[in-house]
Write an enzyme that holds these catalytic residues in place. Structure first.
Site, PDB file in Angstrom:
ATOM      1  N   ALA A  13      14.434  -7.002   3.081  1.00 49.65           N
ATOM      2  CA  ALA A  13      13.531  -8.039   3.580  1.00 49.65           C
ATOM      3  C   ALA A  13      12.970  -7.551   4.911  1.00 49.65           C
ATOM      4  O   ALA A  13      13.712  -7.270   5.847  1.00 49.65           O
ATOM      5  CB  ALA A  13      14.280  -9.349   3.762  1.00 49.65           C
ATOM      6  N   LYS A  41      11.424   1.150   0.876  1.00 46.58           N
ATOM      7  CA  LYS A  41      10.532   2.151   0.289  1.00 46.58           C
ATOM      8  C   LYS A  41      10.560   2.129  -1.236  1.00 46.58           C
ATOM      9  O   LYS A  41       9.514   2.158  -1.891  1.00 46.58           O
ATOM     10  CB  LYS A  41      10.864   3.544   0.813  1.00 46.58           C
ATOM     11  N   ASN A  44       8.857  -1.088  -2.456  1.00 42.78           N
ATOM     12  CA  ASN A  44       7.418  -1.010  -2.220  1.00 42.78           C
ATOM     13  C   ASN A  44       6.745  -0.072  -3.213  1.00 42.78           C
ATOM     14  O   ASN A  44       5.664  -0.361  -3.745  1.00 42.78           O
ATOM     15  CB  ASN A  44       7.134  -0.506  -0.805  1.00 42.78           C
ATOM     16  N   GLU A 141      16.475   6.458   1.298  1.00 43.50           N
ATOM     17  CA  GLU A 141      17.072   5.300   1.961  1.00 43.50           C
ATOM     18  C   GLU A 141      18.416   4.945   1.340  1.00 43.50           C
ATOM     19  O   GLU A 141      19.264   4.355   2.010  1.00 43.50           O
ATOM     20  CB  GLU A 141      16.115   4.106   1.914  1.00 43.50           C
ATOM     21  N   GLY A 226      -5.807  11.914   4.943  1.00 45.83           N
ATOM     22  CA  GLY A 226      -5.615  12.076   3.503  1.00 45.83           C
ATOM     23  C   GLY A 226      -4.326  12.789   3.159  1.00 45.83           C
ATOM     24  O   GLY A 226      -3.278  12.531   3.766  1.00 45.83           O
ATOM     25  N   GLY A 253       2.296   5.008   2.900  1.00 45.93           N
ATOM     26  CA  GLY A 253       2.928   6.111   2.172  1.00 45.93           C
ATOM     27  C   GLY A 253       3.541   5.647   0.867  1.00 45.93           C
ATOM     28  O   GLY A 253       3.497   6.353  -0.142  1.00 45.93           O
ATOM     29  N   ASP A 254       4.110   4.445   0.876  1.00 45.91           N
ATOM     30  CA  ASP A 254       4.682   3.896  -0.357  1.00 45.91           C
ATOM     31  C   ASP A 254       3.580   3.607  -1.373  1.00 45.91           C
ATOM     32  O   ASP A 254       3.760   3.821  -2.572  1.00 45.91           O
ATOM     33  CB  ASP A 254       5.454   2.612  -0.053  1.00 45.91           C
TER      34      ASP A 254
END
Length: 307
Positions: A13, A41, A44, A141, A226, A253-254
């Site tokens: 969260a 991550k 997402n 993670e 990019g 990034g995710d």
């Protein structure tokens, strides 16, 4: 794009605070806003992949609490199928996110909770799900040995393997050799190679060093510049695609990784998939939040088409 993407990762969260600056130790400042929402991550990326058109399975552990209910609700809304275990002896993960008001840049602290106990044995228990994957996507993670085992099982099953090496960690060469694609950002690429990445050419040098460690292809994400797609056959810089003013970079990034995985699962080549991922990230940064900002496939394709 209907082939299966399996994501091993964590849900947390997100507690997001926007302010003009970070407080110093011992200091209290007033923030501009606060939002509680879904993050992590792995989660997402699963949401991004599903909204981009993928058939997505999310492998993780949760507690038995309100944040777990949030996770299940988010995945249902995005079309992600959860493959999870829940423990009353721990908590569902949480994250502190500071967003700098002027730039949208962020700093993050993650407490994974139950997901910190994901083991290689847990991954073996999810082996049937991994065996049915077209693409396996994981990060760092959750514990390293779990990510390693997932990559092993996916490689054995013939799935395309993607490792997003975040947060940054030292990785053994035999783990890197299990990666068809490695997707570090600039700082993660530097952490893995010792080569500071401040330009596309720097990214190319770092990517080449990672190929020498056994990675199949490297995609260095470069924020507003990019991505660099670098393989043994060619090296291609793909510029960012602007979808509007940048509101927040959390989750960009995710978004890239989720879109990239879905495109690969749907049969796209590396360049096409990278462009799809760049467009996914391009839309995501125009909205606040991470999981809440992930665009659907129609929005991504419209941006790619220049509409």
């Amino acid at each position: 794009m209907t082939a299966r993407v399996v994501v091993l990762g964590i849900f947390v969260a997100d507690t997001t605070y926007r302010a003009e600056r970070m407080p110093r130790l011992g200091e209290t400042i007033l923030g501009n806003s606060f939002v509680l929402g879904p993050g992590g991550k792995g989660s997402n990326q699963a949401v991004a992949a599903a909204r981009a058109g993928g058939d997505v399975r999310m492998l993780t552990k949760l507690g038995q609490d309100d944040f777990a209910e949030m996770a299940l609700g988010v995945w249902t809304g995005a079309g992600v199928t959860p493959v999870i275990s829940q423990s009353a002896e721990s908590y569902t993960g949480a994250a502190f996110i500071y967003v700098e008001e002027s730039s949208g840049n962020n700093a993050i602290i993650v407490a994974p909770g139950a997901a910190a106990t994901i083991s290689a044995g847990d991954v073996d228990g999810w082996g049937n799900e991994i065996a049915q994957a077209s693409v396996l996507l994981t990060q760092l993670e959750q514990p390293l040995d779990a990510a390693y085992r997932a990559l092993e099982l996916a490689r054995e099953a013939g799935a395309v393997t993607i490792l997003n090496p975040a947060p940054a960690a030292s990785l053994p060469d035999d783990m890197l050799a299990l990666c068809d694609y490695l997707t570090p950002n600039e700082s993660e690429a530097e952490g893995l190679t010792g080569i500071a990445v401040h330009s596309v050419e720097d990214a190319r040098k770092a990517a080449e060093a990672l190929l020498e460690k056994g990675v199949g292809r490297v995609v260095v994400t470069l924020g507003e510049n990019g991505v660099l797609l670098h393989g043994r056959d060619r090296s291609l810089h793909i510029p960012a695609i602007t979808a509007g003013p940048v509101v927040e970079t959390t989750g960009a990034g995710d978004a890239f990784n989720g879109g990239f995985a879905t495109a690969l699962a749907g049969g796209a080549g590396a360049e096409e998939a990278a462009r799809f991922g760049v467009a996914t990230a391009g839309v995501s940064v125009t909205r606040p939040g991470a999981a809440r900002s992930m665009p659907d496939r129609a929005e991504i394709e419209a941006l790619l088409a220049g509409r």
